[in-house]
Design an enzyme around this catalytic site. Structure first.
Site, PDB file in Angstrom:
ATOM      1  N   GLU A 190       0.507  -0.718 -10.056  1.00  0.00           N
ATOM      2  CA  GLU A 190       0.424  -2.097 -10.536  1.00  0.00           C
ATOM      3  C   GLU A 190      -0.436  -2.239 -11.795  1.00  0.00           C
ATOM      4  OE1 GLU A 190       1.226  -5.044  -7.092  1.00  0.00           O
ATOM      5  OE2 GLU A 190      -0.738  -4.174  -6.743  1.00  0.00           O
TER       6      GLU A 190
ATOM      7  N   HIS B 282      -7.589  -7.271  -9.850  1.00  0.00           N
ATOM      8  CA  HIS B 282      -6.519  -7.538  -8.879  1.00  0.00           C
ATOM      9  C   HIS B 282      -7.070  -7.208  -7.509  1.00  0.00           C
ATOM     10  CE1 HIS B 282      -2.959  -7.598  -6.521  1.00  0.00           C
ATOM     11  NE2 HIS B 282      -2.935  -6.287  -6.357  1.00  0.00           N
TER      12      HIS B 282
ATOM     13  N   HIS C 132      -6.925  -8.108  -2.908  1.00  0.00           N
ATOM     14  CA  HIS C 132      -6.284  -8.671  -1.715  1.00  0.00           C
ATOM     15  C   HIS C 132      -7.362  -9.441  -0.952  1.00  0.00           C
ATOM     16  CE1 HIS C 132      -3.363  -4.962  -1.780  1.00  0.00           C
ATOM     17  NE2 HIS C 132      -3.319  -5.651  -2.896  1.00  0.00           N
TER      18      HIS C 132
ATOM     19  N   HIS D 255       0.429 -11.528  -1.089  1.00  0.00           N
ATOM     20  CA  HIS D 255      -0.076 -10.295  -1.674  1.00  0.00           C
ATOM     21  C   HIS D 255      -1.584 -10.359  -1.949  1.00  0.00           C
ATOM     22  CE1 HIS D 255       0.656  -7.070  -5.044  1.00  0.00           C
ATOM     23  NE2 HIS D 255      -0.464  -6.875  -4.412  1.00  0.00           N
TER      24      HIS D 255
END
Lengths: 264, 264, 264, 264
Positions: A73, A92, A94, A162
């Site tokens: 990613e 990024h 979670h 996500h």
């Protein structure tokens, strides 16, 4: 060199604050070349060391040939750096409390001082609008670009089913916002619980967001938090180094051992 | 030998992640003989060492005579291994966030990327349908077989008023799924709280589950988590060993001491 | 001697599991004289050592003259020991998840295997029914006796606006029940949240409670948990002792120091 | 000297109990001069040492010239000390569970024994009533005075969208109340969740608040908690000192290092 060490601390801080587990990553645009960014090879944030940091161009190709595995990613980072020249760092994650908001139509809203940036808007990226494969991973430049478009000029965006992406004009800003996005989401859930179905909650209004968020982005507000977390992250790294010195007697397997030796 | 050490790490990881407390167990089908599986003697997961691992046949009898206490519920493992030849590992736990779903008619649903496997289905085993004794323990081959039948081809099943069983085509898969089942249950509760009674939640759809879950079971996705947890579990074991070396001056009683000496 | 050390471990376990903070206490009826019980002097559970344990008669008077401060609420222990000859240990705590149930009319109900004893009944003690002073503390034999009467033959009782009392036919049983009462309360809240206002929750039925609870009280079920916790409590005590040896350079004041020197 | 060390412990305790993160502060009126108070320079509570404590007059000007950064919100302390001569200590925090109550119209209410002081009243300060800048920070004497006016004679006040202020007739009292305000808020949320929309919750009544709260403020009730936390805070400080002695090999930058060297 210093940028790599800062980035290592950012990885460690995000892990220590529970914003990333074995997944998630953080990147830093290089000061000397705005068309380059630093990011770790594909690995768990808690284990990242300066040796694990690679340099990428904005198409998210590594600048030097490498055999190590890369984050699938990484396009999240390259495409946001392309579209937002003022942005220096991208996280990024979670982040657990953020995920439930990503799967409902309830927006994250600014609730308290240190979460004021949320008032600038936190849109949700729905990957179904951009592909039909059923996959949720941002594994192409196209998907990275689509996410950057949804993000627009905002400080963060949720990714439905996500996680989230959080950006900053500095590494400190992207990391601190990531941590307070998580806290704010948790507190908003609690406010909704106690306020009940009528949900009479006083969120920060536009004047408050305007007065607070912009100033926090550049003033010393976050520095106090950032310095504290850096001190703790360094202490943790030192503790790991000390623990490593007396050779372990428990047999470890080759693969894990090699990775482990890079912790120090 | 290596399989036993892997299983020790699995026990330690499940304890460290809060998926098991003093109860719960994890088994591994042996590579050289698919009609055998490894499981600890009856003991708390946090204390398991390689010496505590025993070998069982698929009727859940120990292959070698032994005087040590065995898990009453070992039939969970044997009967699932019998009915699912592709399954290599089975976890039984009392994972806290999963228990509330087991006692309601609200199904666990796939909410985010790393919990996609939940979309394959997580049925609930109601022991009252199979016996009238009032007991909740899977203490006979018949009950183990009944649970395996409820589980069917799914990755996990809840056990009403008790806990869950989670399976995997590898030890890694069964452990990682156990941890993310717990997290996903927690996040689903939160999504339900913020979405309110109308519960407008976007779960992963069938295409997403199909695209993600199968790939995750075999690709390197979970490896990053697994390797991290193994490193931490080994560090914990080493720390315990170091702590043990300078003989404690606090008087410990014989029974506990004997068990404790097996920690290292 | 051994009874005192067991009681020290019980204090430490309750603190480590979050069932008591600086308040709360646990007592043990002595084996050689059922009209005597052991209890610490008034102090925080985490700091209790064998030297801090005193012996009381069932009127909750210390058997030997002492100058140390005593728990104001020791009558909880003495009066329950008087009224329940089979009870060997009593825990009084302010267990956090239990307090909300004590102030509502929603009863704690048995939800899962290890909380089956809750199905025997957990009444709530309303001190307003027994006095008009406005105080919530069980500081007289009369209030202790009133609490014992509300408790009746049950394994635990909530104390409205205060905490809980938990009893056992052994020290292990009272401690383990205290920990699982806390967990069960937390899980019941969550089940109520996901089940919604209609609250379709399958609690353990009477047959299940009968089959499970009685057996757990005497069989080896709890032993696995108890042994694990004792090992961890002993390791904690040893770590404190080691930390104490190199004399601290930070100036500590006399009062605290004196108490602290009793940790080891 | 002793007052400074007590204040360091108070900072450390508030951080250890999760009542402050990198923000928040606690002050102590000096015994020899009621028109002076002690407060740290602007820094994270976890890092405060005796050398970081400064003396202020009640207009919140430092008594001695200093180059170090000061808390922008120190007026909270000075103005409350002005208006409440009996108050010896003031805590300002962003206590997480308290924030949701500050943004709703649901009042904090006394739920259990150790939170009885809440029954004296915990008003909410709405900064919008006192300025139009949109800022939430108490950065002027006027805003500090306004907050003090809202607080009135109460033990604590919420600050909408920001946090809380908690006061005490002693340092111990302000700190202990801060910790129990957080706990009580969390338990009240849970009570509201399980009681449902009809919210049949038995809060402490006026007689109970009167009987308990005043006594707790002066009797030995809180001493047990305070002593425990001081012991733990001192142990933490000693551990940091020991960890510092073998010089770290990981390169730290000058700025952070300087601050760090003051930890010991």
């Amino acid at each position: 060199m210093s940028e790599r060490e800062d980035l290592v601390l950012a990885y460690r801080i995000l892990a220590a604050r529970g914003v990333v587990d074995a997944y998630g990553h953080v990147s830093l645009r290089t000061a000397k070349n705005p068309n380059r960014y630093l990011l770790a090879r594909a690995m768990a944030p808690e284990l990242v060391t300066a040796d694990d940091i690679l340099e990428f161009d904005l198409d998210s190709n590594p600048v030097k040939d490498t055999q190590v595995a890369l984050y699938l990613e990484r396009y999240i980072h390259g495409e946001i750096f392309k579209s937002r020249s003022e942005i220096k760092a991208v996280v990024h994650n979670h982040s657990p409390s953020v995920i439930p908001f990503g799967v409902t139509t309830v927006p994250l809203r600014p609730l308290f001082n240190t979460g004021a940036f949320i008032g600038e808007g936190v849109p949700t990226f729905e990957i179904r609008d951009f592909q039909e494969s059923g996959d949720l991973i941002i594994k192409t430049p196209y998907l990275g670009h689509s996410l950057a478009t949804t993000l627009g000029a905002k400080p963060a965006a949720l990714m439905r089913g996500h996680g989230a992406v959080v950006v900053g004009e500095s590494l400190m800003l992207a990391v601190v916002r990531s941590v307070y996005l998580e806290l704010s989401a948790k507190l908003q859930m609690q406010a909704m619980l106690i306020a009940g179905p009528d949900a009479n909650i006083v969120y920060l209004d536009d004047a408050e967001v305007a007065a607070i968020s912009g100033r926090q982005a550049f003033a010393g507000t976050w520095k106090r938090t950032w310095d504290l977390w850096c001190i703790k992250a360094r202490a943790q790294i030192e503790m790991e180094q000390r623990a490593k010195r007396p050779k372990a007697s428990f047999p470890v397997k080759a693969g894990a051992d090699r990775r482990r030796s890079r912790v120090g």
